[in-house]
Design an enzyme around this catalytic site. Structure first.
Site, mmCIF file in Angstrom:
data_model
loop_
_atom_site.group_PDB
_atom_site.id
_atom_site.type_symbol
_atom_site.label_atom_id
_atom_site.label_comp_id
_atom_site.label_asym_id
_atom_site.label_seq_id
_atom_site.Cartn_x
_atom_site.Cartn_y
_atom_site.Cartn_z
ATOM 1 N N ARG A 149 23.819 -29.421 19.018
ATOM 2 C CA ARG A 149 24.508 -30.670 18.656
ATOM 3 C C ARG A 149 25.009 -30.641 17.217
ATOM 4 O O ARG A 149 25.960 -31.341 16.878
ATOM 5 C CB ARG A 149 23.613 -31.879 18.930
ATOM 6 N N GLU A 202 6.345 -24.830 16.312
ATOM 7 C CA GLU A 202 4.987 -25.301 16.577
ATOM 8 C C GLU A 202 4.263 -24.373 17.547
ATOM 9 O O GLU A 202 3.082 -24.079 17.389
ATOM 10 C CB GLU A 202 5.050 -26.725 17.139
#
Length: 172
Positions: free
Chosen positions: A59, A96
């Site tokens: 995006r 993560e």
């Protein structure tokens, strides 16, 4: 809060339970709202001499390309691995749960070129930090970054280490 903020949809439990996803697609579909958003993204950089805007996949390509046009600058897509033909420059970074890589054509930026980073969302900051490192590998001059949304609770701003401005239009 700017009027275009009403066009960003909050979607609970997407992509997994407990996550509140900020959907920018209604903003993109609204010509007036999208134009207002791009003008707001560009405002802090109008006199910064930006020569290239680097948009982060995916995006960030949409916002970055429009921002580049607003600033009369070139646009450079920062891609995930394997999407650009060689040669490329790349930076690996930790997520993560694993790692990823961000790449750009090896001739995409010139040493000393004034560069602005653009993305839709600043979350944990790993991708933006990797983009910052990639711009540095080119020897380009990073003037700052603009994002539409900052998810403040995820503390991604803490990974922005160069002291350059980091502009977020909306903070949740």
């Amino acid at each position: 809060m700017p009027a275009f903020a009403e066009l960003i949809r909050a979607v609970p439990d997407f992509p997994k339970p407990g996550v509140l996803f900020r959907d920018v697609t209604p903003l993109l579909a609204d010509a007036r709202g999208f134009a207002e958003c791009i003008a707001a993204l560009a405002a802090p950089w109008r006199d910064a001499g930006v020569q290239a805007v680097c948009g982060i996949e995916a995006r960030g390509f949409i916002f970055g390309a429009a921002l580049a046009q607003a600033l009369a600058a070139g646009f450079v897509p920062l891609r995930k691995p394997g999407k650009l033909p060689p040669p490329v420059l790349a930076v690996d970074y930790r997520l993560e749960y694993g790692s990823d890589r961000i790449e750009a054509r090896s001739d995409a930026l010139k040493p000393g070129e004034r560069v602005l980073l653009a993305d839709d969302v600043l979350a944990t900051g790993g991708t933006l930090a990797a983009a910052q490192a990639l711009v540095a590998r080119f020897g380009a001059e990073l003037v700052g970054a603009s994002v539409v949304i900052e998810l403040a609770a995820l503390r991604g701003r803490e990974r922005w280490t160069n002291g350059q401005p980091l502009h977020a239009l909306l903070r949740y």
